[in-house]
Design a protein around this motif. Structure first.
Motif, mmCIF file in Angstrom:
data_model
loop_
_atom_site.group_PDB
_atom_site.id
_atom_site.type_symbol
_atom_site.label_atom_id
_atom_site.label_comp_id
_atom_site.label_asym_id
_atom_site.label_seq_id
_atom_site.Cartn_x
_atom_site.Cartn_y
_atom_site.Cartn_z
ATOM 1 N N MET A 151 70.858 -1.921 128.972
ATOM 2 C CA MET A 151 70.257 -1.163 127.877
ATOM 3 C C MET A 151 69.305 -2.063 127.112
ATOM 4 S SD MET A 151 73.535 0.910 126.462
ATOM 5 C CE MET A 151 72.588 2.008 125.442
ATOM 6 N N TYR A 152 68.340 -1.474 126.523
ATOM 7 C CA TYR A 152 67.372 -2.164 125.674
ATOM 8 C C TYR A 152 66.613 -3.249 126.434
ATOM 9 C CZ TYR A 152 70.246 0.188 122.185
ATOM 10 O OH TYR A 152 70.948 1.128 121.467
ATOM 11 N N ASP A 153 66.480 -3.077 127.761
ATOM 12 C CA ASP A 153 65.681 -4.038 128.538
ATOM 13 C C ASP A 153 64.252 -4.040 128.008
ATOM 14 O OD1 ASP A 153 67.728 -4.863 130.124
ATOM 15 O OD2 ASP A 153 67.125 -3.726 131.904
ATOM 16 N N TYR A 181 74.096 -0.922 117.022
ATOM 17 C CA TYR A 181 74.000 -2.385 116.938
ATOM 18 C C TYR A 181 73.334 -2.866 115.650
ATOM 19 C CZ TYR A 181 69.111 -1.959 118.244
ATOM 20 O OH TYR A 181 67.783 -1.633 118.263
ATOM 21 N N ILE A 191 75.649 -4.711 126.289
ATOM 22 C CA ILE A 191 74.249 -4.306 126.419
ATOM 23 C C ILE A 191 73.672 -4.823 127.740
ATOM 24 C CG2 ILE A 191 71.933 -4.731 125.493
ATOM 25 C CD1 ILE A 191 73.181 -4.437 122.692
ATOM 26 N N LEU A 212 66.167 -7.559 121.561
ATOM 27 C CA LEU A 212 67.510 -7.393 121.012
ATOM 28 C C LEU A 212 68.425 -8.549 121.399
ATOM 29 C CD1 LEU A 212 69.569 -5.854 119.405
ATOM 30 C CD2 LEU A 212 70.029 -4.455 121.418
ATOM 31 N N THR A 259 63.284 -5.478 125.334
ATOM 32 C CA THR A 259 63.226 -5.626 123.884
ATOM 33 C C THR A 259 63.688 -7.034 123.516
ATOM 34 O OG1 THR A 259 65.499 -4.925 123.419
ATOM 35 C CG2 THR A 259 63.848 -3.181 123.619
ATOM 36 N N LYS A 310 75.224 1.686 120.503
ATOM 37 C CA LYS A 310 74.205 2.539 119.882
ATOM 38 C C LYS A 310 73.961 2.160 118.421
ATOM 39 C CE LYS A 310 74.794 6.591 122.781
ATOM 40 N NZ LYS A 310 75.249 7.973 122.853
#
Length: 108
Positions: A70-72, A24, A65, A76, A74, A22
């Motif tokens: 998570m954060y698919d 990062y 991640i 990141l 993006t 969370k």
């Protein structure tokens, strides 16, 4: 230099104590400070060991991640990889062969 280094170490420890996934951005900011404020010191202690710890944490973060999906969608993952590569290039020997190896690692 000592104060700046100590501040970075404290920020890194706080990052590790909290939820790294969370938070990062804290790790990415630490990377940016290392790259921008200490580019010539990263091959020397205490920066060398600390930078390797940060690189290891970047790798762990990317795995966490990815496994949590998570954060698919993006950028990141790309942001993390760019910092991994940039830091690795700064800490490994600067000879041409080693730099080619690092570049090849990140082509895929």
């Amino acid at each position: 230099m000592n104060n700046n280094y100590e501040n970075l170490v404290k920020k890194f420890q706080l990052f590790q104590e909290n939820d790294p996934v969370k938070n990062y951005m804290q790790l990415l900011n630490i990377c940016d400070v290392l790259l921008n404020d200490f580019p010539n010191e990263l091959r020397q202690e205490p920066f060398y060991s600390f930078t390797l710890d940060v690189i290891n944490q970047l790798i762990e973060l990317r795995i966490d991640i990815g496994s949590r999906k998570m954060y698919d969608g993006t950028d990141l993952d790309l942001e993390i990889i760019i910092r991994e590569m940039s830091l690795l290039k700064k800490v490994v020997p600067s000879d041409e062969k080693m730099q080619k190896v690092i570049n090849r690692l990140f082509r895929g």
